[in-house]
Write a protein that holds these residues in place. Structure first.
Motif, PDB file in Angstrom:
ATOM      1  N   PHE A 108      28.510  48.588  42.289  1.00 21.44           N
ATOM      2  CA  PHE A 108      29.691  48.203  43.054  1.00 21.44           C
ATOM      3  C   PHE A 108      30.865  48.010  42.104  1.00 21.44           C
ATOM      4  CE2 PHE A 108      32.233  44.457  44.577  1.00 21.44           C
ATOM      5  CZ  PHE A 108      32.977  45.152  45.514  1.00 21.44           C
ATOM      6  N   ILE A 109      32.011  48.593  42.450  1.00 20.33           N
ATOM      7  CA  ILE A 109      33.216  48.482  41.626  1.00 20.33           C
ATOM      8  C   ILE A 109      34.396  48.121  42.520  1.00 20.33           C
ATOM      9  CG2 ILE A 109      34.913  49.819  40.317  1.00 20.33           C
ATOM     10  CD1 ILE A 109      32.724  51.260  38.944  1.00 20.33           C
ATOM     11  N   SER A 110      35.203  47.165  42.076  1.00 21.64           N
ATOM     12  CA  SER A 110      36.489  46.879  42.718  1.00 21.64           C
ATOM     13  C   SER A 110      37.552  46.833  41.635  1.00 21.64           C
ATOM     14  CB  SER A 110      36.442  45.554  43.489  1.00 21.64           C
ATOM     15  OG  SER A 110      36.309  44.453  42.607  1.00 21.64           O
ATOM     16  N   ASP A 111      38.748  47.364  41.951  1.00 18.44           N
ATOM     17  CA  ASP A 111      39.826  47.347  40.966  1.00 18.44           C
ATOM     18  C   ASP A 111      40.683  46.109  41.171  1.00 18.44           C
ATOM     19  OD1 ASP A 111      41.314  47.830  43.202  1.00 18.44           O
ATOM     20  OD2 ASP A 111      41.968  49.837  42.625  1.00 18.44           O
ATOM     21  N   GLU A 112      41.875  46.109  40.581  1.00 14.43           N
ATOM     22  CA  GLU A 112      42.702  44.897  40.615  1.00 14.43           C
ATOM     23  C   GLU A 112      43.601  44.816  41.846  1.00 14.43           C
ATOM     24  OE1 GLU A 112      45.535  44.865  37.435  1.00 14.43           O
ATOM     25  OE2 GLU A 112      45.526  47.048  37.275  1.00 14.43           O
ATOM     26  N   TYR A 113      43.491  45.787  42.762  1.00 17.97           N
ATOM     27  CA  TYR A 113      44.377  45.790  43.916  1.00 17.97           C
ATOM     28  C   TYR A 113      43.580  45.784  45.222  1.00 17.97           C
ATOM     29  CZ  TYR A 113      47.650  47.423  40.329  1.00 17.97           C
ATOM     30  OH  TYR A 113      48.398  47.547  39.200  1.00 17.97           O
ATOM     31  N   PHE A 114      44.173  45.212  46.243  1.00 10.26           N
ATOM     32  CA  PHE A 114      43.778  45.333  47.647  1.00 10.26           C
ATOM     33  C   PHE A 114      42.280  45.159  47.915  1.00 10.26           C
ATOM     34  CE2 PHE A 114      47.326  48.430  46.915  1.00 10.26           C
ATOM     35  CZ  PHE A 114      48.329  47.594  47.390  1.00 10.26           C
ATOM     36  N   PRO A 115      41.710  44.013  47.612  1.00  9.91           N
ATOM     37  CA  PRO A 115      40.321  43.786  48.033  1.00  9.91           C
ATOM     38  C   PRO A 115      40.244  43.717  49.552  1.00  9.91           C
ATOM     39  CG  PRO A 115      41.284  41.753  47.225  1.00  9.91           C
ATOM     40  CD  PRO A 115      42.289  42.834  46.947  1.00  9.91           C
ATOM     41  N   SER A 116      39.106  44.065  50.100  1.00 10.73           N
ATOM     42  CA  SER A 116      38.959  44.134  51.543  1.00 10.73           C
ATOM     43  C   SER A 116      37.814  43.231  51.983  1.00 10.73           C
ATOM     44  CB  SER A 116      38.698  45.589  51.959  1.00 10.73           C
ATOM     45  OG  SER A 116      38.666  45.705  53.363  1.00 10.73           O
ATOM     46  N   GLU A 117      37.520  43.266  53.241  1.00 10.94           N
ATOM     47  CA  GLU A 117      36.390  42.521  53.784  1.00 10.94           C
ATOM     48  C   GLU A 117      35.736  43.359  54.874  1.00 10.94           C
ATOM     49  OE1 GLU A 117      38.708  39.817  57.187  1.00 10.94           O
ATOM     50  OE2 GLU A 117      37.737  38.831  55.492  1.00 10.94           O
ATOM     51  N   PRO A 118      34.472  43.179  55.177  1.00 11.44           N
ATOM     52  CA  PRO A 118      33.594  42.114  54.676  1.00 11.44           C
ATOM     53  C   PRO A 118      32.857  42.464  53.384  1.00 11.44           C
ATOM     54  CG  PRO A 118      32.455  43.354  56.358  1.00 11.44           C
ATOM     55  CD  PRO A 118      33.831  43.969  56.241  1.00 11.44           C
ATOM     56  N   GLY A 119      33.118  43.635  52.776  1.00 16.84           N
ATOM     57  CA  GLY A 119      32.305  44.072  51.649  1.00 16.84           C
ATOM     58  C   GLY A 119      31.092  44.838  52.151  1.00 16.84           C
TER      59      GLY A 119
END
Length: 342
Positions: free
Chosen positions: A141-152
């Motif tokens: 799993f990778i997330s960058d520094e912008y625009f996290p979302s939900e629910p994952g």
């Protein structure tokens, strides 16, 4: 004598206290590496021995996951078992760009064959179930520094005996095993490049799309547009123009790439392209001859960029690449006596 000793002792105690306070403060400010279903360093993995059912999920699921996160899990079972992965219906990561998961995504990899089984993001549909080919499977799993979302995401894992998990032989052969004629017919009926890649690689088509459009050493092909000026004026001029359009002039023809290029060993998508070829009659031919025919007076060759599919070999899958094909276009046409053209 006693006074200097007392001053020295006080100085030592003050220095020790300062160092102790500094040490205490530094410990409080050290970044806490909290392991949440994995590790923060992409070079490491959290190895999970699978003996029953369990799950892995994005941090804070089903709420917004954090930014700048890399989590890796390697699920390991005994050699006679296979691992089944099932995605929770609640699924949502940052949306893709141009249909490709570039920023926040979860992907599944087969560590034995080192092949990517799929990469997912967005929230349009829940990924399908997956069964490991061997006794191991990896999730990243990778997330960058912008625009996290939900629910994952949340992935549940369970065990299946190796004999039960072996896939049945499909009634229709997969694309990599189809002959050139059958594959060409199947691909020709698809409407977009995305549909083609989904057909060829249903589980990893997004990754294949990303790989397909990576810059390469060769110069990308050029597209050619033919702009025709609209003409106005007297009715006679319009009538003459209409006659000209249906007389000996360059016009659009569709050609089959496999036939045009004599490449029966390859499959192209699109399978047909438009070219300019001379067409129409020579009723207004100024030559005094019995039979006039329309032939090209000026020919050019133009590049068109298409998707090329080729078999690597038995059991080795398909080679996919963007390639330039050179097609002949007729820029000008003229009427000549048939005997002269011969």
């Amino acid at each position: 004598m006693i006074l200097p000793l007392l001053l020295l002792l006080a100085s030592l105690l003050q220095q020790y206290g300062t160092e102790a306070e500094s040490s205490h403060v530094s410990k409080l400010h050290l970044p806490a590496v909290k392991e949440q279903n994995g590790v923060q360093d992409s070079n490491q993995e959290k190895v999970i021995t699978v003996s029953g059912e369990g799950m892995v999920h994005s941090p804070d699921f089903p709420h917004t996951y954090p930014r700048n996160t890399v989590l890796v899990w390697r699920l390991v079972a005994t050699s006679n078992m296979r691992i089944q992965l099932t995605f929770d219906e609640r699924f949502g990561l940052e949306d893709p760009e141009d249909g490709i998961c570039k920023y926040d995504f979860v992907e599944i990899e087969d560590p034995t064959e080192k092949t990517l089984l799929g990469r997912w993001c967005g929230s349009q549909s829940v990924p399908a179930n997956h069964i490991s080919k061997g006794s191991q499977i990896s999730i990243r799993f990778i997330s960058d520094e912008y625009f996290p979302s939900e629910p994952g995401f949340c992935i549940r894992y369970s065990l299946l005996p190796a004999s039960v998990s072996e896939p049945e032989v499909p009634a229709v052969l997969p694309p990599s095993l189809q002959g050139a004629e059958d594959l060409s017919e199947s691909v020709a009926g698809l409407g977009t490049l995305e549909e083609v890649m989904k057909y060829l690689e249903p589980e990893r088509w997004q990754f294949e799309m990303e790989e397909l459009y990576k810059p390469t050493w060769h110069i990308l092909g050029k597209s050619f547009l033919h702009n025709k000026k609209a003409r106005g004026g007297a009715d006679l001029n319009l009538l003459r123009e209409e006659v000209r359009l249906y007389s000996c002039t360059p016009r659009n023809f569709s050609v089959s790439l496999r036939e045009e290029l004599k490449r029966t060993d390859a499959i192209f998508w699109p399978s047909c392209l438009l070219v300019k070829r001379c067409g129409g009659n020579c009723a207004c031919c100024s030559h005094r001859c019995y039979d006039c025919q329309c032939i090209p007076a000026r020919v050019t060759k133009k590049y068109h960029e298409v998707l090329l599919l080729k078999h690597r070999g038995v059991g080795r899958g398909l080679q996919k690449s963007l390639t330039d094909v050179l097609l002949e276009h007729h820029e000008e046409c003229t009427c000549v006596c048939k005997d002269d053209s011969d």
